[in-house]
Design a protein around this motif. Structure first.
Motif, PDB file in Angstrom:
ATOM      1  N   VAL A   1      64.885  28.296 -97.511  1.00  0.00           N
ATOM      2  CA  VAL A   1      65.155  27.910 -98.899  1.00  0.00           C
ATOM      3  C   VAL A   1      64.521  28.792 -99.852  1.00  0.00           C
ATOM      4  CG1 VAL A   1      64.652  25.914-100.838  1.00  0.00           C
ATOM      5  CG2 VAL A   1      65.877  25.321 -98.967  1.00  0.00           C
ATOM      6  N   ALA A   2      62.923  29.251 -99.168  1.00  0.00           N
ATOM      7  CA  ALA A   2      62.325  30.292-100.223  1.00  0.00           C
ATOM      8  C   ALA A   2      62.934  31.389-100.250  1.00  0.00           C
ATOM      9  CB  ALA A   2      61.207  30.026 -99.321  1.00  0.00           C
ATOM     10  N   ALA A   3      63.343  32.175 -99.392  1.00  0.00           N
ATOM     11  CA  ALA A   3      63.743  33.613 -99.264  1.00  0.00           C
ATOM     12  C   ALA A   3      65.017  33.111-100.479  1.00  0.00           C
ATOM     13  CB  ALA A   3      64.576  33.793 -97.642  1.00  0.00           C
ATOM     14  N   ILE A   4      66.471  32.402-100.303  1.00  0.00           N
ATOM     15  CA  ILE A   4      66.691  32.479-100.949  1.00  0.00           C
ATOM     16  C   ILE A   4      66.217  32.111-103.117  1.00  0.00           C
ATOM     17  CG2 ILE A   4      68.696  30.659-102.052  1.00  0.00           C
ATOM     18  CD1 ILE A   4      69.501  30.238 -99.111  1.00  0.00           C
ATOM     19  N   SER A   5      65.268  30.993-102.945  1.00  0.00           N
ATOM     20  CA  SER A   5      64.834  31.088-104.062  1.00  0.00           C
ATOM     21  C   SER A   5      64.472  32.726-105.027  1.00  0.00           C
ATOM     22  CB  SER A   5      63.574  30.043-103.849  1.00  0.00           C
ATOM     23  OG  SER A   5      64.226  29.027-103.520  1.00  0.00           O
ATOM     24  N   GLY A   6      63.181  33.914-103.653  1.00  0.00           N
ATOM     25  CA  GLY A   6      62.960  34.468-104.267  1.00  0.00           C
ATOM     26  C   GLY A   6      63.672  35.566-104.408  1.00  0.00           C
ATOM     27  N   LEU A   7      65.433  35.131-103.468  1.00  0.00           N
ATOM     28  CA  LEU A   7      66.383  36.165-104.081  1.00  0.00           C
ATOM     29  C   LEU A   7      66.638  36.832-105.689  1.00  0.00           C
ATOM     30  CD1 LEU A   7      67.694  37.206-100.522  1.00  0.00           C
ATOM     31  CD2 LEU A   7      66.851  38.780-101.990  1.00  0.00           C
ATOM     32  N   MET A   8      66.882  35.298-105.686  1.00  0.00           N
ATOM     33  CA  MET A   8      67.346  34.554-107.017  1.00  0.00           C
ATOM     34  C   MET A   8      66.130  35.058-107.879  1.00  0.00           C
ATOM     35  SD  MET A   8      69.613  30.953-106.138  1.00  0.00           S
ATOM     36  CE  MET A   8      70.158  30.771-107.802  1.00  0.00           C
TER      37      MET A   8
END
Length: 123
Positions: free
Chosen positions: A7-14
């Motif tokens: 979730v943190a990685a996806i949020s960071g990428l977004m």
């Protein structure tokens, strides 16, 4: 734990992609504004040298500057304005220049420039 990292990685990428898209949009807007400023400056030079020629009709430098400012503007302007500028060249090609035809063409150019600037504001 892994789901939290995901979730943190996806949020960071977004977030990163949002920053990149925002920068691209800003860059395109800056380019459009700079181009618009160059077009306005080019038209202003034509009008400046046209009026300089009205004041001093014997100045060869003023005539040369008028012709070169029209050439510069033709590189930047719309197709409609370029067609009007061809009429300016025609008026300037006679010796002495056809002042009636030149003044009519300058007025047409003024109207074409206004239309072009209004059209560019809506893009």
């Amino acid at each position: 734990m892994i789901s939290d990292l995901l979730v943190a990685a996806i949020s960071g990428l977004m977030a990163l992609s949002g920053v990149i898209v925002g920068a691209k949009i800003r860059s395109k807007d800056d380019e459009r504004k700079e181009r618009e400023r160059r077009v306005i400056d080019a038209y202003a030079d034509i009008f400046k040298w046209y009026y300089a020629n009205l004041i001093d009709r014997d100045s060869q430098e003023n005539w040369l500057m008028l012709v070169s400012s029209v050439e510069r503007a033709m590189l930047l302007c719309s197709k409609d304005s370029a067609e009007v500028m061809q009429k300016i060249f025609k008026a300037l090609s006679t010796n002495p220049p056809n002042e009636k035809e030149l003044s009519e063409s300058i007025e047409l150019l003024r109207e074409s420039a206004k239309k072009e600037m209004r059209h560019n504001k809506h893009k």
